[in-house]
Scaffold this active site. Structure first.
Site, PDB file in Angstrom:
ATOM      1  N   SER A  57       2.019  -6.766  -0.271  1.00 27.37           N
ATOM      2  CA  SER A  57       1.410  -5.554   0.280  1.00 27.37           C
ATOM      3  C   SER A  57       0.536  -5.805   1.505  1.00 27.37           C
ATOM      4  O   SER A  57       0.221  -4.866   2.227  1.00 27.37           O
ATOM      5  CB  SER A  57       0.588  -4.833  -0.792  1.00 27.37           C
ATOM      6  OG  SER A  57      -0.534  -5.605  -1.159  1.00 27.37           O
ATOM      7  N   HIS A  96      -6.685  -5.782  -0.365  1.00 33.96           N
ATOM      8  CA  HIS A  96      -6.274  -4.758   0.600  1.00 33.96           C
ATOM      9  C   HIS A  96      -7.345  -4.573   1.666  1.00 33.96           C
ATOM     10  O   HIS A  96      -8.469  -5.057   1.533  1.00 33.96           O
ATOM     11  CB  HIS A  96      -5.987  -3.428  -0.088  1.00 33.96           C
ATOM     12  CG  HIS A  96      -4.640  -3.383  -0.746  1.00 33.96           C
ATOM     13  ND1 HIS A  96      -4.222  -2.329  -1.509  1.00 33.96           N
ATOM     14  CD2 HIS A  96      -3.602  -4.267  -0.754  1.00 33.96           C
ATOM     15  CE1 HIS A  96      -2.999  -2.557  -1.967  1.00 33.96           C
ATOM     16  NE2 HIS A  96      -2.606  -3.741  -1.528  1.00 33.96           N
ATOM     17  N   ASP A 123      -4.548   3.665  -1.243  1.00 33.64           N
ATOM     18  CA  ASP A 123      -4.513   3.140  -2.610  1.00 33.64           C
ATOM     19  C   ASP A 123      -4.929   4.132  -3.688  1.00 33.64           C
ATOM     20  O   ASP A 123      -5.101   3.743  -4.839  1.00 33.64           O
ATOM     21  CB  ASP A 123      -5.418   1.902  -2.712  1.00 33.64           C
ATOM     22  CG  ASP A 123      -4.849   0.712  -1.992  1.00 33.64           C
ATOM     23  OD1 ASP A 123      -3.644   0.697  -1.704  1.00 33.64           O
ATOM     24  OD2 ASP A 123      -5.625  -0.224  -1.716  1.00 33.64           O
TER      25      ASP A 123
END
Length: 180
Positions: A57, A96, A123
């Site tokens: 990701s 992230h 998210d």
């Protein structure tokens, strides 16, 4: 008889004092590793100073198997920083990028929104149902450095536990049978 037979014969020939010495040496190695880990926790201010990237990701910046070094300071979290956070119902931390930060002037709390660089949306689908933002308590640390590909050892041992047990057994056998 082969290598395994030689190792078994080597273990049989060991005296009790040698086995005890080797067991104490193994215990000291494990204890030293734990002390180093706790020391890193104190220095970095993070409950987990080193994490492995487990998904794609964050590509192309970080790839699966990269190791990230974390630091958690009192400085405000800013958009663009890469953070590692832990959600209440998930045990695996997520790496992230922060895309939005809202600072509340009245309470000095901070709302944080994250997104994986390689993901299409933010998210919020990962957060708990009804949760729109992360709070500072969710953040484990900021990424301050990385080592590419080194975390694959951890990923392989997690995905294929038999390899982990074989490796631990071989290392234990090596420690017990070494004559020094």
């Amino acid at each position: 008889m082969g290598w395994i037979g030689e190792q078994i014969d080597s273990i049989k020939s060991l005296q009790f004092r040698q086995v005890l010495t080797q067991a104490i040496s193994l215990g000291m190695i494990v204890t030293s590793a734990l002390i180093i880990w706790k020391g890193l926790m104190c220095v970095t201010g993070s409950e987990s100073p080193v994490v492995v990237v487990l998904s794609g990701s964050m590509e192309p910046g970080f790839k699966r198997g990269d190791i990230l070094f974390l630091h958690m300071s009192k400085d405000p979290i800013r958009a663009g920083e890469i953070v590692v956070f832990n959600l209440d119902e998930r045990e695996i931390p997520i790496v992230h990028r922060v895309i939005k930060v809202h600072e509340r002037q009245d309470t000095e709390e901070v709302d944080i929104l994250t997104k994986g660089d390689n993901n299409l949306g933010d998210d919020r689908l990962l957060y708990a149902q009804g949760q729109l933002w992360l709070q500072r308590r969710h953040i484990m640390g900021r990424a301050v450095g990385f080592l590419p590909y080194v975390g694959w050892v951890t990923i392989i041992m997690t995905e294929k536990p038999i390899i982990k047990y074989i490796l631990i057994g071989a290392l234990g056998l090596l420690v017990i049978t070494s004559k020094e």
